[in-house]
Scaffold this active site. Structure first.
Site, mmCIF file in Angstrom:
data_model
loop_
_atom_site.group_PDB
_atom_site.id
_atom_site.type_symbol
_atom_site.label_atom_id
_atom_site.label_comp_id
_atom_site.label_asym_id
_atom_site.label_seq_id
_atom_site.Cartn_x
_atom_site.Cartn_y
_atom_site.Cartn_z
ATOM 1 N N ARG A 35 17.613 -9.756 0.645
ATOM 2 C CA ARG A 35 18.047 -8.866 -0.433
ATOM 3 C C ARG A 35 19.564 -8.919 -0.629
ATOM 4 N NH1 ARG A 35 14.173 -3.467 0.291
ATOM 5 N NH2 ARG A 35 12.247 -4.517 -0.300
ATOM 6 N N LYS A 198 -5.830 -1.891 -2.362
ATOM 7 C CA LYS A 198 -6.432 -0.865 -3.201
ATOM 8 C C LYS A 198 -6.514 -1.236 -4.675
ATOM 9 C CE LYS A 198 -4.923 3.031 -0.293
ATOM 10 N NZ LYS A 198 -4.147 4.302 -0.292
ATOM 11 N N GLY A 351 6.314 -7.263 -1.673
ATOM 12 C CA GLY A 351 6.715 -7.610 -0.317
ATOM 13 C C GLY A 351 5.686 -8.412 0.439
ATOM 14 N N GLY A 374 7.137 -2.686 -6.329
ATOM 15 C CA GLY A 374 6.770 -1.609 -7.237
ATOM 16 C C GLY A 374 7.214 -1.869 -8.657
#
Length: 392
Positions: A35, A198, A351, A374
């Site tokens: 990052r 999910k 990730g 996200g």
């Protein structure tokens, strides 16, 4: 939105929102500095333009309290080595002491503000906290794609104080450009691979993609819900029973739109979720009672490979199984090799997806690996990111 290349930076104090939320070990050492490295092009460009760089980021979840383990001190040290120049760590991110420090900066100097989340105002998108942050600089640059889906003070509220003196950094620009190329103006066929645990966390993305993609490949634990919705007994596999009807509706709408959906045809089943579990490859219809599916099987890898053979654009979010355990990683690793060798624009986001690609050794052969899980997922859902909208 403007980009940093369109801004006059020489002699200006430039506040750059970066994402330096890096993982640390128990001794405070950075275990993955990607990052920080991804932000270097923007930082180096600003320094070449003689800007006075003020960097801000969060680290961890200190929840409005000063927590020593969440200090950005290790980041300041690492960044100084990468930039080959001193990086001063401010004692805080707002306040008179910080103001005095940045006021005395010279062209080409770098100051890293202490953790934004030491103040509750950051996550609350508090205008007063944002005002104090904005008062430190004359120009604002957002280069933190990974947090641009969050309406936090350093991403959203702060921009109100910069009028037309705000811009996207090179990383944010690159992220948005690649996603636009993949989802808005793709070279077809466009294939999307969606995995992970999910269905609930990716329901919006699945529904939005039906209007965009030509092929949809579903794997990971979320595939169990789709399989069960088609009457297949998946044993003790993880399933979201309250979403069985949603899964059926997605498959029905895909058929209506002519989108080809590919589900696993075989799996690696195990008697328990453990590295030393008893495992075997079985067709999805033959998962033993009490066992669980923890990876896609070789027949599914072949099926998915054929589905991707002539794809010209591939977007991948989510692993095909519990790849963190070697015994359940083969399906994800095999798919990473397939995507990497495809003659296509390939983009991975999230990730877990990026970690899987790195584990496979194919990172250099993927067209682009997005830094934001996200944020990437919200773009797949068709949403506008608050951090991007604020720069419009």
């Amino acid at each position: 939105m403007k980009t940093i290349r369109e801004m006059a930076l020489a002699g200006k104090r430039v506040l750059v929102r970066v994402d330096f939320n890096v993982p640390l070990d128990e001794s405070g050492n950075i275990t993955d500095d990607i990052r920080i490295r991804m932000a270097l092009p923007t930082l180096r460009y600003a320094l070449e333009q003689k800007a006075r760089l003020i960097l801000c980021s969060h680290l961890g979840k200190p929840k409005g309290k000063r927590v020593a383990a969440a200090s950005l001190a290790p980041v300041a040290t690492a960044l100084a080595e990468m930039l080959e120049q001193p990086v001063r760590l401010a004692p805080d991110c707002i306040g008179s002491e910080v103001e005095a420090l940045v006021t005395g900066m010279r062209d080409g100097e770098v100051v890293l503000l202490e953790n934004l989340r030491y103040h509750a105002g950051e996550e609350a998108n508090d205008p007063e906290f944002a005002r104090q942050l904005a008062a430190l600089a004359e120009v604002y640059v957002n280069d933190a794609f990974a947090v641009s889906h969050r309406a936090h003070a350093s991403v959203a509220a702060v921009t109100a104080y910069f009028a037309d003196r705000k811009a996207a950094g090179l990383l944010l620009q690159k992220e948005m450009d690649y996603f636009h190329r993949a989802m808005s103006e793709p070279v077809r066929p466009l294939a999307a691979i969606v995995g992970g645990a999910k269905v609930s966390s990716k329901l919006g993305a699945l529904e939005n993609m039906l209007a965009r993609v030509d092929r949809l490949l579903i794997g990971g634990a979320m595939a169990n819900t789709f399989l069960k919705s088609q009457g297949i007994d998946v044993g003790a596999s993880k399933v979201e029973d309250d979403l069985l009807e949603s899964a059926r509706q997605i498959l029905a709408r895909a058929a209506e739109k002519g989108v080809k959906v590919f589900l696993p045809v075989d799996v690696i089943a195990a008697d328990r979720f453990a590295a030393d579990a008893v495992c075997k490859q079985v067709p999805v219809q033959d998962i033993p009672a009490g066992w669980m599916a923890l990876d896609i099987g070789p027949a599914t890898v072949t099926l998915f490979s054929e589905a991707l053979a002539d794809a010209k654009t591939i977007v991948w979010n989510g692993p095909m199984g519990a790849f963190e355990m070697d015994v359940f990683s083969r399906g994800t690793m095999a798919l990473a090799h397939v995507v990497a060798s495809a003659h296509a624009l390939s983009i991975t986001g999230g990730g877990d997806s990026n970690a899987a690609v790195k584990k496979s050794g194919e990172a250099d052969n993927i067209s682009y690996m997005s830094t934001g899980g996200g944020a990437f997922l919200e773009l797949m859902e068709g949403k506008t990111l608050p951090g991007v909208a604020a720069l419009d």
